[in-house]
Design a protein around this motif. Sequence first.
Motif, PDB file in Angstrom:
ATOM      1  N   ARG A  13      -1.415  15.240   5.568  1.00 31.85           N
ATOM      2  CA  ARG A  13      -0.456  15.224   5.976  1.00 31.85           C
ATOM      3  C   ARG A  13       0.563  14.229   5.188  1.00 31.85           C
ATOM      4  NH1 ARG A  13       0.174  17.056  11.150  1.00 31.85           N
ATOM      5  NH2 ARG A  13      -1.777  17.704  12.246  1.00 31.85           N
ATOM      6  N   THR A  14       2.135  14.442   5.244  1.00 31.45           N
ATOM      7  CA  THR A  14       2.802  13.825   4.537  1.00 31.45           C
ATOM      8  C   THR A  14       3.842  13.300   5.317  1.00 31.45           C
ATOM      9  OG1 THR A  14       2.019  14.716   2.405  1.00 31.45           O
ATOM     10  CG2 THR A  14       4.295  13.328   2.530  1.00 31.45           C
ATOM     11  N   ILE A  15       4.223  12.298   5.455  1.00 32.50           N
ATOM     12  CA  ILE A  15       5.313  11.781   6.115  1.00 32.50           C
ATOM     13  C   ILE A  15       6.416  10.964   5.303  1.00 32.50           C
ATOM     14  CG2 ILE A  15       6.234   9.777   7.705  1.00 32.50           C
ATOM     15  CD1 ILE A  15       3.624  10.212   9.456  1.00 32.50           C
ATOM     16  N   GLU A  16       7.601  11.319   5.557  1.00 37.65           N
ATOM     17  CA  GLU A  16       8.763  10.946   4.797  1.00 37.65           C
ATOM     18  C   GLU A  16       9.157   9.699   5.445  1.00 37.65           C
ATOM     19  OE1 GLU A  16      10.088  12.218   1.798  1.00 37.65           O
ATOM     20  OE2 GLU A  16       8.677  13.885   1.972  1.00 37.65           O
ATOM     21  N   GLN A 215       8.258  12.751  16.941  1.00 41.91           N
ATOM     22  CA  GLN A 215       7.422  14.059  16.892  1.00 41.91           C
ATOM     23  C   GLN A 215       6.711  14.055  15.586  1.00 41.91           C
ATOM     24  OE1 GLN A 215      10.723  13.589  17.748  1.00 41.91           O
ATOM     25  NE2 GLN A 215      11.612  15.696  18.320  1.00 41.91           N
ATOM     26  N   ILE A 216       7.204  13.372  14.437  1.00 46.79           N
ATOM     27  CA  ILE A 216       6.561  13.069  13.233  1.00 46.79           C
ATOM     28  C   ILE A 216       5.028  12.564  13.399  1.00 46.79           C
ATOM     29  CG2 ILE A 216       6.654  11.967  11.063  1.00 46.79           C
ATOM     30  CD1 ILE A 216       9.789  12.554  11.030  1.00 46.79           C
ATOM     31  N   TRP A 217       5.265  11.155  14.091  1.00 49.34           N
ATOM     32  CA  TRP A 217       4.133  10.313  14.226  1.00 49.34           C
ATOM     33  C   TRP A 217       3.216  10.940  15.414  1.00 49.34           C
ATOM     34  CZ3 TRP A 217       1.806   6.910  11.314  1.00 49.34           C
ATOM     35  CH2 TRP A 217       2.742   6.207  10.512  1.00 49.34           C
ATOM     36  N   GLY A 219       2.590  13.852  15.596  1.00 50.45           N
ATOM     37  CA  GLY A 219       1.769  14.981  14.794  1.00 50.45           C
ATOM     38  C   GLY A 219       0.786  14.262  13.647  1.00 50.45           C
ATOM     39  N   TYR A 220       0.951  13.097  13.478  1.00 51.57           N
ATOM     40  CA  TYR A 220       0.151  12.393  12.468  1.00 51.57           C
ATOM     41  C   TYR A 220      -1.010  11.640  13.059  1.00 51.57           C
ATOM     42  CZ  TYR A 220      -0.474   9.131   8.080  1.00 51.57           C
ATOM     43  OH  TYR A 220      -0.948   8.464   7.260  1.00 51.57           O
ATOM     44  N   VAL A 221      -0.779  11.065  14.173  1.00 51.30           N
ATOM     45  CA  VAL A 221      -1.618  10.261  14.779  1.00 51.30           C
ATOM     46  C   VAL A 221      -2.214  10.648  16.376  1.00 51.30           C
ATOM     47  CG1 VAL A 221      -1.404   8.319  13.436  1.00 51.30           C
ATOM     48  CG2 VAL A 221      -0.069   8.359  15.653  1.00 51.30           C
ATOM     49  N   GLY A 222      -1.318  11.709  16.738  1.00 44.80           N
ATOM     50  CA  GLY A 222      -1.502  12.111  18.170  1.00 44.80           C
ATOM     51  C   GLY A 222      -0.739  11.320  19.141  1.00 44.80           C
ATOM     52  N   SER A 223      -0.559  11.525  20.380  1.00 49.16           N
ATOM     53  CA  SER A 223       0.343  10.965  21.355  1.00 49.16           C
ATOM     54  C   SER A 223      -0.075   9.750  22.068  1.00 49.16           C
ATOM     55  CB  SER A 223       0.840  12.175  22.250  1.00 49.16           C
ATOM     56  OG  SER A 223      -0.341  12.485  22.902  1.00 49.16           O
ATOM     57  N   ASP A 224      -1.496   9.539  21.990  1.00 48.16           N
ATOM     58  CA  ASP A 224      -2.296   8.388  22.688  1.00 48.16           C
ATOM     59  C   ASP A 224      -2.013   7.091  21.854  1.00 48.16           C
ATOM     60  OD1 ASP A 224      -3.776   6.245  23.900  1.00 48.16           O
ATOM     61  OD2 ASP A 224      -4.775   7.951  25.309  1.00 48.16           O
ATOM     62  N   PRO A 225      -1.430   6.001  22.239  1.00 43.72           N
ATOM     63  CA  PRO A 225      -1.455   4.926  21.361  1.00 43.72           C
ATOM     64  C   PRO A 225      -2.698   4.333  21.243  1.00 43.72           C
ATOM     65  CG  PRO A 225       0.531   4.774  22.892  1.00 43.72           C
ATOM     66  CD  PRO A 225      -0.070   5.981  23.402  1.00 43.72           C
TER      67      PRO A 225
END
Length: 302
Positions: A13-16, A215-217, A219-225
């Motif tokens: 995955r790549t995050i801008e 939404q970006i994050w 997709g990167y690490v999931g929704s549960d902190p």
Amino acid sequence: MSAIAGTEGCQSRTIEVPAPVIRQQGVIVTLYGLYSREPGSALPVAALVALLTDLGYDAPGVRSAISRLKSKGVLHSVRVGNAAAYELSASLQSIFAEGDQRIFTDRRSDGAHDWVLALFSVPEAQRHLRHQLRSLLANLGFGTVAAGVWIASASVIDRTRDLLVKQGLDEFVEFFRGDYLFGGDVKVKVAEWWDLDAVDALMGEFLEHYQDADQIWTGYVGSDPAEALSKATPEVCRDAFRFYIPMLTLWRRLPYRDPNLPLDYLPEGWKEPLARRAFVHTHRLIAPLAAQHAKSVISGFA
């Protein structure tokens, strides 16, 4: 804008990473507010340089910014063992605590439909206090009716009095509370008392950079902190730090610019609620990851 490349499972995955223009001094204040605000705590200069290097700043510029903050009284120098370090000025610690309520809350304060007027007069011999007083009122959401006459939602009165007392400015201000007896649309007057276009433009700038951050994050690490933190690699934590610190630095001043008035007093499409949602949701997810990276860097210089 730069890219963060990471791996989640077998998928790359790549995050801008947005690149808003932010002064180093602002980033340093953000770092102190997050990681070194308690009395007696200090950050070694080498740790500050390392953290800002992660954010793309060069060491000479960081040291120059630290020196300017010291000259302004924001930081003062101490020793941690044999290392040079800086602590946050004690006078700013209560300001950080008050700021948390405005910066990190998940919904804006819509204020009240009645008003408070603040009338101030500063003797000529103490004219240097006028700018300080104006800045304090503006940061609390006051607009300007006329010279020396400021107006705000009555909901801010207690906080305003507390800060005026703490800064020794309460003797110069008188408060009045009541209704505004105006026959037309109050939005017309609100637009005269506050520069709403400027505030909304700042919210729009934030959204240009961070509207999709949640939404970006996710997709990167999931929704549960908690789960994201438990599974995060050092690389992911560093990625989060590089993303979060500029985002917070850009955001943290905006709640002070918002007049915190009822939405029916503000223009249609007022951007603050959308900007706040984008920040708070992303903050919830990646602030712990960013803190993990910051603490690992700081501990290496303790």
